[in-house]
Write an enzyme that holds these catalytic residues in place. Sequence first.
Site, mmCIF file in Angstrom:
data_model
loop_
_atom_site.group_PDB
_atom_site.id
_atom_site.type_symbol
_atom_site.label_atom_id
_atom_site.label_comp_id
_atom_site.label_asym_id
_atom_site.label_seq_id
_atom_site.Cartn_x
_atom_site.Cartn_y
_atom_site.Cartn_z
ATOM 1 N N LYS A 117 0.889 -19.307 7.732
ATOM 2 C CA LYS A 117 -0.358 -19.048 7.026
ATOM 3 C C LYS A 117 -0.707 -20.181 6.007
ATOM 4 O O LYS A 117 -1.897 -19.944 5.706
ATOM 5 C CB LYS A 117 -0.238 -17.648 6.521
ATOM 6 C CG LYS A 117 -0.438 -16.579 7.695
ATOM 7 C CD LYS A 117 -0.491 -15.142 7.165
ATOM 8 C CE LYS A 117 -1.221 -14.256 8.230
ATOM 9 N NZ LYS A 117 -1.640 -13.058 7.657
ATOM 10 N N ASP A 120 -8.227 -11.213 7.435
ATOM 11 C CA ASP A 120 -7.546 -10.043 6.837
ATOM 12 C C ASP A 120 -8.160 -9.345 5.866
ATOM 13 O O ASP A 120 -8.073 -8.004 5.760
ATOM 14 C CB ASP A 120 -6.186 -10.468 6.302
ATOM 15 C CG ASP A 120 -4.778 -10.775 7.307
ATOM 16 O OD1 ASP A 120 -5.094 -10.415 8.317
ATOM 17 O OD2 ASP A 120 -3.943 -11.617 7.127
HETATM 18 P P1 NAP Z 1 5.597 -9.950 1.521
HETATM 19 O O1 NAP Z 1 4.821 -11.185 1.460
HETATM 20 O O2 NAP Z 1 6.942 -10.128 1.959
HETATM 21 O O3 NAP Z 1 5.248 -8.888 0.317
HETATM 22 C C1 NAP Z 1 6.231 -7.888 0.240
HETATM 23 C C2 NAP Z 1 6.050 -7.282 -1.142
HETATM 24 O O4 NAP Z 1 6.407 -5.863 -1.433
HETATM 25 C C3 NAP Z 1 6.462 -8.127 -2.170
HETATM 26 O O5 NAP Z 1 5.712 -8.238 -3.473
HETATM 27 C C4 NAP Z 1 7.796 -7.429 -2.525
HETATM 28 O O6 NAP Z 1 8.308 -7.584 -3.960
HETATM 29 C C5 NAP Z 1 7.522 -5.985 -2.240
HETATM 30 N N1 NAP Z 1 8.566 -5.349 -1.997
HETATM 31 C C6 NAP Z 1 9.512 -5.114 -0.987
HETATM 32 N N2 NAP Z 1 10.472 -4.243 -0.960
HETATM 33 C C7 NAP Z 1 10.187 -3.615 -2.160
HETATM 34 C C8 NAP Z 1 10.919 -2.753 -2.766
HETATM 35 N N3 NAP Z 1 12.121 -1.955 -2.430
HETATM 36 N N4 NAP Z 1 10.328 -2.230 -4.069
HETATM 37 C C9 NAP Z 1 9.456 -2.884 -4.748
HETATM 38 N N5 NAP Z 1 8.711 -3.659 -4.109
HETATM 39 C C10 NAP Z 1 9.188 -4.269 -2.792
HETATM 40 O O7 NAP Z 1 5.221 -9.117 2.898
HETATM 41 P P2 NAP Z 1 3.497 -8.893 3.528
HETATM 42 O O8 NAP Z 1 3.341 -10.013 4.526
HETATM 43 O O9 NAP Z 1 2.548 -8.921 2.265
HETATM 44 O O10 NAP Z 1 3.503 -7.540 4.126
HETATM 45 C C11 NAP Z 1 3.947 -6.403 3.485
HETATM 46 C C12 NAP Z 1 3.423 -5.076 4.358
HETATM 47 O O11 NAP Z 1 2.121 -5.098 4.788
HETATM 48 C C13 NAP Z 1 4.301 -5.174 5.815
HETATM 49 O O12 NAP Z 1 4.471 -3.799 5.748
HETATM 50 C C14 NAP Z 1 3.265 -5.523 6.620
HETATM 51 O O13 NAP Z 1 3.604 -5.115 7.827
HETATM 52 C C15 NAP Z 1 1.977 -5.044 6.204
HETATM 53 N N6 NAP Z 1 0.651 -5.862 6.773
HETATM 54 C C16 NAP Z 1 -0.166 -5.178 7.412
HETATM 55 C C17 NAP Z 1 -0.996 -5.605 7.996
HETATM 56 C C18 NAP Z 1 -2.253 -4.914 8.725
HETATM 57 O O14 NAP Z 1 -3.100 -5.658 9.394
HETATM 58 N N7 NAP Z 1 -2.095 -3.620 8.624
HETATM 59 C C19 NAP Z 1 -1.391 -7.096 7.552
HETATM 60 C C20 NAP Z 1 -0.406 -7.861 6.723
HETATM 61 C C21 NAP Z 1 0.691 -6.890 6.327
HETATM 62 P P3 NAP Z 1 9.359 -8.853 -4.116
HETATM 63 O O15 NAP Z 1 8.384 -10.093 -3.971
HETATM 64 O O16 NAP Z 1 9.829 -8.531 -5.507
HETATM 65 O O17 NAP Z 1 10.500 -8.788 -3.091
#
Ligand code: NAP
Length: 290
Positions: free
Chosen positions: A70, A107
């Site tokens: 991405k 998105d």
């Molecule tokens: P990502 O880039 O890995 O970001 C995840 C974020 O959550 C990071 O800031 C991470 O913090 C934080 N995090 C993870 N575990 C945590 C915990 N135990 N306590 C506190 N913070 C925590 O992932 P992403 O791509 O943004 O995706 C995140 C979620 O959104 C996923 O569930 C994904 O399926 C969903 N999503 C949905 C859509 C949709 O169309 N509905 C689209 C995109 C994403 P750190 O950096 O400190 O690890």
Amino acid sequence: MITGNTKLLGVIGHPVEHSLSPAMHNGAIAHLGIDYVYLPLPVKPEDLEVALNGFAAIGLKGFNVTIPHKQAILPLLTEVSQIAQAVGAVNTVWRTEDLLWAGTNTDVEGFIAPLKTYKRDWSQKIAVILGNGGAARAAVAGCAQLGCAEIHITGRNQLKLQQFSNSWNNSPISVNLHVHSWEKLPELIAHADLLVNTTPIGMYPQVEQSPLSAGEIAQLPVGAIAYDLIYTPSPTQFLQQAQKQGAVTIDGLEMLVQQGAAALKIWLQQPVPVEIMRQALHQQLGTVLR
Ligand code: NAP
């Protein structure tokens, strides 16, 4: 039916086999009765540029982009929309009339779509976002597009939070962003009109987990909107807690549908059957979780 004229669309990622997009887009294509097919296209990080040249050679009409490409694809595109530049990520690419690759990020449109169905004066509203990863960037850009008065983002890693904050300094869109450590949440939630979970906490199979404690969620004002970007399970623990608290709840499925619909509209340049895409996703998710 595939013919000699079938036009190609797809999704690139690594891995890509868990993508729900082929089911959603091929459902729409079948409904429209058009001669297209949408394929999963596994591309390793080191092969991205050569894959793009190959797609040009075979006349691929467009494609979605998922992890890990991405951000990496941005410098390989001739045109990148303002919103994709602001988010720093592209999820939809198409071939221009000049046979160049252009990209955007649907998105943000997907994130906003379900919020727009609630008639609120967003210029008076405070958004609080949990997490500061990739999806949080789309949520920030979406809240800025809605015109939210304040956007507050929380995270557990101070360095990442600061980098996240700095990355919006020269953004093509104006964002009133404040960053906070996780401990500040009870105070922030008490003033939230929109509370968004962009962390994966609570996602299948960890369905009993929530990003917030009972004490934290108890601060959420009645009538606030709680939005979880997670789409399996639905509702998540977070949304169940918020609903008990008197919040309006939105799960992540509609964002997924609407980002796909926005991409398909770009490729086909015609209206697309959103309800068919929604049904195809529901059906596919049912199969995956069975
Ligand atoms: P990502 O880039 O890995 O970001 C995840 C974020 O959550 C990071 O800031 C991470 O913090 C934080 N995090 C993870 N575990 C945590 C915990 N135990 N306590 C506190 N913070 C925590 O992932 P992403 O791509 O943004 O995706 C995140 C979620 O959104 C996923 O569930 C994904 O399926 C969903 N999503 C949905 C859509 C949709 O169309 N509905 C689209 C995109 C994403 P750190 O950096 O400190 O690890």
